[in-house]
Design a protein around this motif. Structure first.
Motif, PDB file in Angstrom:
ATOM      1  N   ASP A 518      36.297 -11.381  50.402  1.00 27.40           N
ATOM      2  CA  ASP A 518      35.448 -11.254  51.592  1.00 27.40           C
ATOM      3  C   ASP A 518      34.842  -9.866  51.720  1.00 27.40           C
ATOM      4  O   ASP A 518      33.698  -9.726  52.130  1.00 27.40           O
ATOM      5  CB  ASP A 518      36.260 -11.546  52.859  1.00 27.40           C
ATOM      6  N   ILE A 519      35.588  -8.840  51.386  1.00 26.74           N
ATOM      7  CA  ILE A 519      35.084  -7.486  51.631  1.00 26.74           C
ATOM      8  C   ILE A 519      34.183  -7.001  50.501  1.00 26.74           C
ATOM      9  O   ILE A 519      33.292  -6.182  50.729  1.00 26.74           O
ATOM     10  CB  ILE A 519      36.252  -6.478  51.844  1.00 26.74           C
ATOM     11  N   CYS A 520      34.370  -7.493  49.294  1.00 27.30           N
ATOM     12  CA  CYS A 520      33.658  -6.902  48.144  1.00 27.30           C
ATOM     13  C   CYS A 520      32.145  -6.962  48.346  1.00 27.30           C
ATOM     14  O   CYS A 520      31.569  -8.031  48.444  1.00 27.30           O
ATOM     15  CB  CYS A 520      34.039  -7.608  46.847  1.00 27.30           C
ATOM     16  N   PRO A 521      31.505  -5.805  48.397  1.00 22.00           N
ATOM     17  CA  PRO A 521      30.057  -5.800  48.652  1.00 22.00           C
ATOM     18  C   PRO A 521      29.252  -6.390  47.504  1.00 22.00           C
ATOM     19  O   PRO A 521      28.115  -6.798  47.697  1.00 22.00           O
ATOM     20  CB  PRO A 521      29.733  -4.314  48.829  1.00 22.00           C
ATOM     21  N   MET A 522      29.834  -6.395  46.315  1.00 26.59           N
ATOM     22  CA  MET A 522      29.071  -6.822  45.134  1.00 26.59           C
ATOM     23  C   MET A 522      29.482  -8.203  44.627  1.00 26.59           C
ATOM     24  O   MET A 522      29.058  -8.607  43.547  1.00 26.59           O
ATOM     25  CB  MET A 522      29.244  -5.794  44.013  1.00 26.59           C
ATOM     26  N   ASP A 523      30.309  -8.921  45.378  1.00 25.67           N
ATOM     27  CA  ASP A 523      30.739 -10.269  44.975  1.00 25.67           C
ATOM     28  C   ASP A 523      31.341 -10.289  43.567  1.00 25.67           C
ATOM     29  O   ASP A 523      31.070 -11.188  42.769  1.00 25.67           O
ATOM     30  CB  ASP A 523      29.562 -11.271  45.040  1.00 25.67           C
ATOM     31  N   LEU A 575      37.332  -0.912  48.262  1.00 24.33           N
ATOM     32  CA  LEU A 575      37.524  -1.725  49.472  1.00 24.33           C
ATOM     33  C   LEU A 575      38.445  -2.909  49.204  1.00 24.33           C
ATOM     34  O   LEU A 575      39.208  -3.312  50.083  1.00 24.33           O
ATOM     35  CB  LEU A 575      36.168  -2.200  50.018  1.00 24.33           C
TER      36      LEU A 575
ATOM     37  N   LYS B   6      30.985  -0.599  54.852  1.00 21.58           N
ATOM     38  CA  LYS B   6      30.806  -1.395  53.641  1.00 21.58           C
ATOM     39  C   LYS B   6      29.494  -0.964  52.981  1.00 21.58           C
ATOM     40  O   LYS B   6      28.458  -0.916  53.649  1.00 21.58           O
ATOM     41  CB  LYS B   6      30.778  -2.871  54.012  1.00 21.58           C
ATOM     42  N   LEU B   9      24.736  -1.525  49.127  1.00 23.16           N
ATOM     43  CA  LEU B   9      24.349  -2.141  47.855  1.00 23.16           C
ATOM     44  C   LEU B   9      24.924  -3.545  47.763  1.00 23.16           C
ATOM     45  O   LEU B   9      26.041  -3.799  48.194  1.00 23.16           O
ATOM     46  CB  LEU B   9      24.857  -1.284  46.698  1.00 23.16           C
ATOM     47  N   HIS B  11      24.928  -7.452  45.288  1.00 20.42           N
ATOM     48  CA  HIS B  11      24.767  -7.988  43.930  1.00 20.42           C
ATOM     49  C   HIS B  11      23.282  -8.215  43.639  1.00 20.42           C
ATOM     50  O   HIS B  11      22.551  -8.724  44.487  1.00 20.42           O
ATOM     51  CB  HIS B  11      25.539  -9.302  43.785  1.00 20.42           C
ATOM     52  N   ARG B  24      24.276 -10.948  53.042  1.00 12.43           N
ATOM     53  CA  ARG B  24      24.783  -9.682  53.579  1.00 12.43           C
ATOM     54  C   ARG B  24      24.158  -9.347  54.937  1.00 12.43           C
ATOM     55  O   ARG B  24      24.736  -8.633  55.743  1.00 12.43           O
ATOM     56  CB  ARG B  24      24.520  -8.535  52.585  1.00 12.43           C
TER      57      ARG B  24
END
Ligand SMILES: Cc1cc2nc3c(=O)[nH]c(=O)nc-3n(C[C@H](O)[C@H](O)[C@H](O)COP(=O)(O)OP(=O)(O)OC[C@H]3O[C@@H](n4cnc5c(N)ncnc54)[C@H](O)[C@@H]3O)c2cc1C
Ligand SMILES: Cc1ncc(C[n+]2csc(CCOP(=O)(O)OP(=O)(O)O)c2C)c(N)n1
Ligand code: SF4
Ligand code: SF4
Ligand code: SF4
Ligand SMILES: [Mg+2]
Lengths: 610, 351
Positions: A518-523, A575, B6, B9, B11, B24
């Motif tokens: 859920d937190i990972c900004p880059m999936d 994160l 957070k 940036l 993906h 996002r």
């Protein structure tokens, strides 16, 4: 997929894209953090150990690390033009700001006890100097034979002073020669046979690729007085045999040498200087930044023009004619240049510089002394891993080994050859290469505190400031780039993602709560059923399309699924680890240092099977 | 809690939906809840559902009470309207807001303490009035925010973190919602997003009071052995009644199922929910059967999840009251004050 074995050093090494791409495997993020912390001496020493010439490379490196840098990928489709971290120019920051006295004190000292072995290095370019630096402190007696009076090779005689001040070369070549190396300047080796007869324990050939290619088209001989081979001309400029050039100059060729030729011309009286290339602008060999620098100085680059003749009157060059072509691609996708049929184009000029290629030449190595040469290219047969020739005691490196490359490759070859020589003379198997030194240490300092700055900068790449053009074009010795100042250096350093701070997953404590997903900004993270890699790559949180980047796969979890992390665009923001309730994720710094010549490379390393 | 924002940036392959937003863009501020809290996963599921439905954030009102669960609206839909009420009063404020402007999408977010303890009175009336809303209870069996006291949904005999046994009978909010006439009732689990996201999407598309009970483990105070709301316990006892593919007309139906295994539910605006039956005898159209089924299963210690009941011909509060088509907040002085002549007429009629 099988669970990833993170004990294999290559796994995390590949995640540090810049370090993996650097031929000498410089620990880039480590030195960038040190620069950000103002610890310039420490940053300099990390560089010096790996790449030997931080001040020189911080101005001139071909920077294979930058196209590889993760920052360039994560900025894709995120607004401004994606750009890597300015890794190379940050290196210069530590060289510029170090405490010279303190650095001197930290340099290795000449060996107190010599080991009785004698090593000869031919040429004093970066390759030979690296061999000397690695071996001299171990007690070897290293003799460097150099045709020129001073050491440095092409770094000194080809790279122009407006890109690289001589004081920087003197300083960094000096550090090496001060290690008790015997330097024989002004000594050209004329015969390998004779050199071998001197019974050195090993010979390293670092003589470079010294010959500039000529262009045999009509008028070449008649107008010879105003037609110059770029490589020779640049050397003459360095030695001050040449101090000026005509007002109108044509530079032929699209490589970095051409860029140095045209920019040097602008400083020696050339007002109307142009670069003319056969193929397209995009296909030019010169680095994009070198092309930019040239154009910034008012030098146009004309493309798709094939040289046809030098035009002359009364034995004096008046200009050149070119055939106009365009690119065509055949069925196999190969490109051909086809005349457009338009009339030839004529350009007036006073001088022409030919910079269309560089070749090796070994007239001084006899072909009957057991050093095998390749029949097709007339190049020595050299082992890519050990740098050894067919004579076990003779090694090659730098441009002499596999043709013209660049400084950082010459350094890497030097390290490899030094390891081979050290192993050979200590009775080891030189094909068994030493493992790098690695450590993996948690960066956790508190609940959500890390020993590195995990807040991600949103800044676009900072440009290095330039000195005013009016001033730099006046003298060939005035350096163009000023280097980052303290503020922009810090801001640029902050763009680095700390890719060496690895996300390490411990499967046994994971409760599969999804917090990291859920937190990972880059999936990057997915919990999914396992499968073949090709299949897995398509059904993750985000598609894992970059096949050069690994998937980190865990062993089977309680629910029967596996954790899969795509390393590709991870920000190393930590994160996932901050949001993990059980510490299944941790941020650990992976430090890898290549093992150079010395006791460390003699050890036989047996890694336990995964 | 996490100190850094957070990173912006995202993906490189992240795409925009029909409303022009990336996923996002539906996020809010970074969560201050405990790491691993189930509530954060529910927030992520709401974000995903809203993105997939092309919801315009400025057409959403998030309302909540007090509790860790009630804090979560800060962590999603940062561009939407929000209202934090006093403890337990969210249903009443939501009802009022809905009466004033029926055109927004109302998301009521609450906890088991907020809704089943102090707010039980407000909760029951909002449901029985059929307020058009999505009502999500993030159910962890404790008062998380006040450090883990048993809530009214804690199961009899379950143990607190310190080992104390709960001696009170639990209140079943799903049973209550069914009995009170909710026209959409479902139960999900924060640890199962493939199930939860379609449930939230279907609830958003439902007209009337849609109630979602989402079991959401409190990692700090209720995730130990002896708890019946822990990740492990729910995973072991989860019995899904059906599997739901939400289909909003645009999506193709790609999976083939055998005859009789599928139920298509057409909601008021024509959107279709496709259900795959997991429990053969179960029908989501029969309120009484649903209540029986739930009782049977829970007596066996199972936690039934899925879409439990849906009324295809649902109505809402505005329908019941026969209000004018224009939302009240857009009525002008002319419509609201018809003038003294009309007043005279009304008064005369009452004399
Ligand atoms: C114009 C130009 C610009 C360049 N700019 C860059 C740049 O910006 N960045 C970069 O990374 N690379 C650059 N390069 C490439 C780089 O200079 C070379 O790849 C690198 O210097 C090769 O190092 P080396 O150790 O193999 O030998 P070299 O640096 O070529 O040195 C060889 C030395 O050996 C000596 N020598 C040769 N034969 C004998 C002999 N028989 N006896 C004694 N001495 C001998 C020569 O005098 C010379 O000093 C440039 C090259 C050119 C031509
Ligand atoms: C009027 C009032 N009474 C009591 C409280 C103390 N209080 C704060 S949150 C809470 C319970 C919240 O429980 P729940 O709704 O389940 O939320 P959770 O934290 O478990 O998500 C209580 C009793 C309060 N804030 N206001
Ligand atoms: S972001 Fe930093 S660590 Fe990562 S590849 Fe680029 S320079 Fe190296
Ligand atoms: S460090 Fe963790 S949270 Fe951050 S980008 Fe990488 S995987 Fe995602
Ligand atoms: S106390 Fe419990 S409910 Fe509250 S944030 Fe922490 S884990 Fe979540
Ligand atoms: Mg609660």
């Amino acid at each position: 997929m099988k669970p990833t074995d993170i004990r294999v050093p290559d796994y995390f090494h590949k995640v540090v894209d810049c370090q993996w791409a650097c031929p000498a495997h410089t620990p880039v993020p480590e030195y960038i953090r040190l620069i950000a912390a103002g610890r310039h001496d420490d940053a300099y020493m990390i560089n010096w150990k790996s790449n030997v010439f931080p001040g020189i490379l911080g101005r001139t490196c071909d920077r294979p690390c930058e196209p590889a840098c993760r920052r360039g990928r994560v900025e894709e489709n995120n607004g401004a033009k994606p750009e890597p971290v300015a890794i190379c120019r940050l290196k210069r920051v530590c060289a510029d700001n170090k405490d010279a006295e303190a650095i001197r004190a930290r340099m290795p000292k000449p060996a107190v006890k010599k080991n009785g072995r004698r090593i000869a290095c031919v040429g004093a370019g970066p390759a030979s100097l690296t061999v000397a630096r690695d071996l001299a402190p171990l007690g070897y007696h290293v003799t460097v034979f150099e045709a020129d009076a001073k050491g440095g090779g092409f770094m000194r005689t080809q790279v122009p002073r407006f890109r690289l001040p001589e004081a920087v070369i003197d300083e960094e070549v000096g550090y090496i020669l001060d290690l008790g190396v015997e330097f024989r300047g002004g000594t050209r080796i004329a015969s390998m046979r004779a050199l071998l007869a001197q019974k050195f324990d090993a010979v390293f050939v670092g003589s470079g690729a010294p010959r500039g290619r000529d262009l045999e088209i009509p008028g070449r001989r008649e107008a010879a007085a105003n037609i110059h081979i770029g490589l020779d001309w640049l050397a003459s400029v360095y030695f001050e045999h040449v101090k000026k050039i005509g007002r109108r100059v044509i530079v032929l060729g699209g490589g970095n040498t051409a860029m140095d030729c045209c920019r040097s011309s602008r400083r020696l009286g050339g007002e109307d200087v142009k670069v003319i290339v056969r193929s397209g602008f995009e296909e030019m060999k010169a680095s994009p930044w070198e092309k930019e620098d040239a154009m910034h100085e008012g030098i146009p680059i004309l493309n798709y023009l094939v040289p046809k003749a030098f035009v002359h009157e009364h034995g004096k060059l008046t200009g050149m004619t070119f055939e106009k072509v365009h690119a065509e691609h055949d069925a196999k996708g190969r490109r051909r240049l086809v005349p457009t049929g338009e009339p030839d184009q004529f350009f007036e000029c006073d001088d022409v510089l030919i910079a269309i290629g560089q070749e090796n030449a070994f007239p001084w190595i006899e072909r009957d002394i057991g050093i095998e040469f390749d029949a097709e290219w007339d190049m020595p047969v050299v082992d890519k891993m050990t740098m050894q020739s067919s004579n076990p005691k003779v090694f090659f490196g730098g441009d002499a080994a596999f043709g013209p490359k660049n400084i950082i490759w010459a350094v890497a070859h030097g390290h490899d050859a030094a390891v081979s020589i050290d192993k050979l003379l200590n009775g080891g198997d030189i094909r068994e290469r030493p493992e790098p030194g690695v450590s993996l240490i948690s960066q956790k300092m508190g609940i959500h505190e890390w020993s590195y700055d995990n807040d991600i900068s949103n800044d676009a790449r900072y440009a290095v400031p330039w000195r005013d053009k009016a001033q730099t074009l006046k003298s060939i010795k005035t350096e163009v780039e000023l280097g980052f100042d303290a503020k922009s250096a810090l801001a640029e350093a902050e763009r680095c993602l700390n890719c060496d701070v690895q996300t390490v997953f411990t499967k046994d404590v994971c409760i599969e709560c999804d917090a990291c997903v859920d937190i990972c900004p880059m999936d990057c993270i997915s919990f999914t059923s396992n499968g073949e890699e090709a299949d897995l790559r398509t059904h993750l949180s985000a598609p894992a399309l970059n096949l050069t980047q690994a998937l980190y796969v865990s062993d089977t979890l309680k629910t029967g699924r596996v954790m899969v992390k795509d390393e590709d665009v991870c920000l190393h923001c930590g994160l996932c680890a901050e949001r993990c309730p059980t510490g299944a994720w941790d941020m650990r710094k992976f430090f890898l240092e290549m093992t150079h010549a010395g006791p460390g490379c003699h050890k036989q390393v047996k890694r336990e099977a995964a | 809690m996490t100190w850094i924002a957070k990173p912006k940036l995202h993906h490189p392959t992240l795409t925009c939906n029909a409303a022009g937003f990336t996923r996002r863009d539906y996020e809010g501020a970074v969560s201050t809840l405990c790491a691993g809290c189930g509530h954060d996963s529910i927030s992520a599921a709401i974000i995903q559902a809203c993105w997939e439905l092309d919801i315009e954030p400025h057409r959403v009102a998030k309302l909540s009470g007090i509790g860790c669960s009630s804090k979560t609206p800060t962590y999603f839909l940062g561009q939407s309207h929000g209202f934090n009420t006093v403890h337990g009063r969210m249903p009443s404020v939501l009802t009022g807001a809905n009466l004033a402007n029926k055109e927004l999408l109302y998301l009521g977010v609450s906890g088991d303490g907020d809704s089943a303890s102090i707010g039980i009175g407000q909760f029951v009336h909002a449901i029985r009035r059929g307020v058009n809303m999505v009502y999500i209870v993030e159910n962890n069996g404790v008062y998380g925010l006040t450090k883990g006291q048993f809530s009214a949904t804690a199961d009899l005999g379950s143990k607190s973190k310190k080992g104390v046994t709960n001696t009170d009978s639990p209140l079943d909010m799903v049973g209550l919602a069914l009995q009170l006439g909710a026209s959409f009732v479902a139960r999900g689990f924060s640890g199962d997003k493939p199930q939860l996201v379609p449930l939230i999407k279907a609830a958003i598309k439902h007209k009337g009071s849609a109630f979602l009970d989402v079991i959401s483990p409190c990692v700090a105070f209720n995730n130990h052995p002896g708890s019946t709301k822990s990740y492990d316990y729910v995973r072991e006892h989860n019995e899904a009644a059906n599997k739901l593919d939400f289909i909003d007309g645009r999506d193709e139906i790609t999976v083939d199922y055998a005859e009789g295994e599928l139920i298509d539910v057409t909601q008021h605006d024509g959107n279709v929910i496709r259900l795959r039956k997991l429990a053969a005898s179960y029908s989501p159209h029969d309120r009484v059967a649903a209540m029986n089924y739930l009782h049977e299963r829970s007596a066996k210690g199972e936690v039934v999840t899925g879409l439990l009941y849906v009324d295809e011909d649902s109505h809402d509060l505005h329908g019941h009251l026969n209000t004018v088509p224009t939302p009240f907040n857009r009525l002008g002085a002319k419509e609201l004050s018809p003038g003294s002549a009309t007043l005279e007429k009304i008064n005369a009629a009452l004399r």
